[in-house]
Design an enzyme around this catalytic site. Sequence first.
Site, PDB file in Angstrom:
ATOM      1  N   TYR A  93       3.097   0.556   5.252  1.00  0.00           N
ATOM      2  CA  TYR A  93       3.181  -0.480   5.750  1.00  0.00           C
ATOM      3  C   TYR A  93       4.830  -0.948   6.586  1.00  0.00           C
ATOM      4  CZ  TYR A  93      -0.215  -4.297   6.410  1.00  0.00           C
ATOM      5  OH  TYR A  93      -1.042  -5.101   6.844  1.00  0.00           O
ATOM      6  N   MET A 101      -1.772  -7.768  -1.797  1.00  0.00           N
ATOM      7  CA  MET A 101      -1.263  -7.016  -2.906  1.00  0.00           C
ATOM      8  C   MET A 101      -3.194  -6.459  -3.465  1.00  0.00           C
ATOM      9  SD  MET A 101       1.195  -6.146  -4.592  1.00  0.00           S
ATOM     10  CE  MET A 101       0.210  -5.898  -6.506  1.00  0.00           C
ATOM     11  N   ASP A 102      -4.048  -7.409  -2.569  1.00  0.00           N
ATOM     12  CA  ASP A 102      -5.927  -6.664  -3.278  1.00  0.00           C
ATOM     13  C   ASP A 102      -5.846  -5.451  -2.403  1.00  0.00           C
ATOM     14  OD1 ASP A 102      -5.191  -8.254  -0.588  1.00  0.00           O
ATOM     15  OD2 ASP A 102      -7.190  -9.399  -1.436  1.00  0.00           O
TER      16      ASP A 102
HETATM   17  C1  LIG Z   1      -5.689  -9.615   4.173  1.00  0.00           C
HETATM   18  C2  LIG Z   1      -5.718 -10.999   2.893  1.00  0.00           C
HETATM   19  C3  LIG Z   1      -5.981 -12.198   3.578  1.00  0.00           C
HETATM   20  C4  LIG Z   1      -6.927 -10.545   2.050  1.00  0.00           C
HETATM   21  O1  LIG Z   1      -7.418 -11.892   1.197  1.00  0.00           O
HETATM   22  P1  LIG Z   1      -8.243 -11.779   0.305  1.00  0.00           P
HETATM   23  O2  LIG Z   1      -9.716 -11.855   1.697  1.00  0.00           O
HETATM   24  O3  LIG Z   1      -9.247 -10.713  -0.376  1.00  0.00           O
HETATM   25  O4  LIG Z   1      -8.635 -13.051   0.119  1.00  0.00           O
HETATM   26  C5  LIG Z   1      -5.104 -10.217   1.863  1.00  0.00           C
HETATM   27  O5  LIG Z   1      -4.715  -9.157   1.273  1.00  0.00           O
HETATM   28  C6  LIG Z   1      -3.469 -11.470   2.392  1.00  0.00           C
HETATM   29  O6  LIG Z   1      -2.785 -12.130   2.524  1.00  0.00           O
HETATM   30  N1  LIG Z   1      -2.605 -10.430   2.966  1.00  0.00           N
HETATM   31  C7  LIG Z   1      -1.502 -10.483   3.354  1.00  0.00           C
HETATM   32  C8  LIG Z   1      -1.205  -9.958   4.969  1.00  0.00           C
HETATM   33  C9  LIG Z   1      -0.928  -8.078   5.107  1.00  0.00           C
HETATM   34  O7  LIG Z   1      -1.948  -7.495   3.979  1.00  0.00           O
HETATM   35  O8  LIG Z   1      -1.135  -7.347   6.236  1.00  0.00           O
HETATM   36  K   LIG Z   2     -10.164 -10.023  -2.401  1.00  0.00           K
END
Ligand SMILES: CC(C)(COP(=O)(O)O)[C@@H](O)C(=O)NCCC(=O)O
Ligand SMILES: [K+]
Length: 249
Positions: A93, A101-102
């Site tokens: 990024y 973070m996931d």
């Molecule tokens: C893309 C997501 C919404 C996925 O969340 P989830 O579906 O696992 O609850 C999460 O990773 C998030 O809030 N990301 C921040 C934005 C990004 O990754 O650009």
């Molecule tokens: K998740």
Amino acid sequence: MILELDCGNSFIKWRVLELSEATVRAEGIAGSDIALIESLVALPGLLLTRCRLVSVRALEETDKLIAALVAAFGVAVSCAASAQEMGGVRNGYDDFQRLGMDRWLAMLGAFKLASGACLVLDFGTAATADFIGPDGGHLGGFICPGMPLMRNQLRTHTRKIRYDDAAAERALERLSPGRTTVEAVERGCTLMLRGFVLTQLELARGYWGEDFTVFLTGGDADLVRDAAPQARLVPDLVFVGLAMACPLS
Ligand SMILES: CC(C)(COP(=O)(O)O)[C@@H](O)C(=O)NCCC(=O)O
Ligand SMILES: [K+]
Ligand SMILES: Nc1ncnc2c1ncn2[C@@H]1O[C@H](COP(=O)(O)OP(=O)(O)O)[C@@H](O)[C@H]1O
């Protein structure tokens, strides 16, 4: 015992490991902080010494959960934090702290398991794809609405699409064209997710030929399994990365 938590936008996935980290003693999915603590309190012989967690929720929400865990179990809680580089993976990024973070932890886990190029597909509230090259460089990824968001948008923004969860489950026993509203919506959204998978596979082949590993994770990964028969279904991929980001020694 170690408590591990993956706080997504819809659910908190949790598990309790023995101190050796080799055995999963208990695990579950909770819909709220209170439900989580109730499930944990109900475990016989629970003796938590540490807790590590990852959250994509708002800071205040996460802090509230941490405070509740400290109050209930008196454990020290470590929270996975963003990094530019870890476990051989380089965050792609522009602003590394903006990457969910996931997604980051799933990427760490995937690169550890594959030791090579990988495509990580996560089907939760959102559907995400992340591309990691053979040298650990993150090319970036994609974010789309996942199954819960797609179906809820249709249920919320149309007048005549209304059905319950039991009907939704039955509708997915087949994927032939729907003859009821619930079948048409559930199967239509499932096919959207499968189309997403096929597109990501095509992109990955463009980068790496056949030389990459596909990982499927997230609560709805089963829905798209047929679209990627070569994929490794690793439901606890985020936890693999969490152990790397929050070592307890
Ligand atoms: C893309 C997501 C919404 C996925 O969340 P989830 O579906 O696992 O609850 C999460 O990773 C998030 O809030 N990301 C921040 C934005 C990004 O990754 O650009
Ligand atoms: K998740
Ligand atoms: N035992 C379960 N409880 C709740 N949802 C589940 C369960 N097993 C699979 N799912 C599916 O998981 C999806 C949520 O995935 P999840 O990865 O937990 O999302 P998030 O990380 O965004 O909270 C739901 O749409 C639901 O269909």
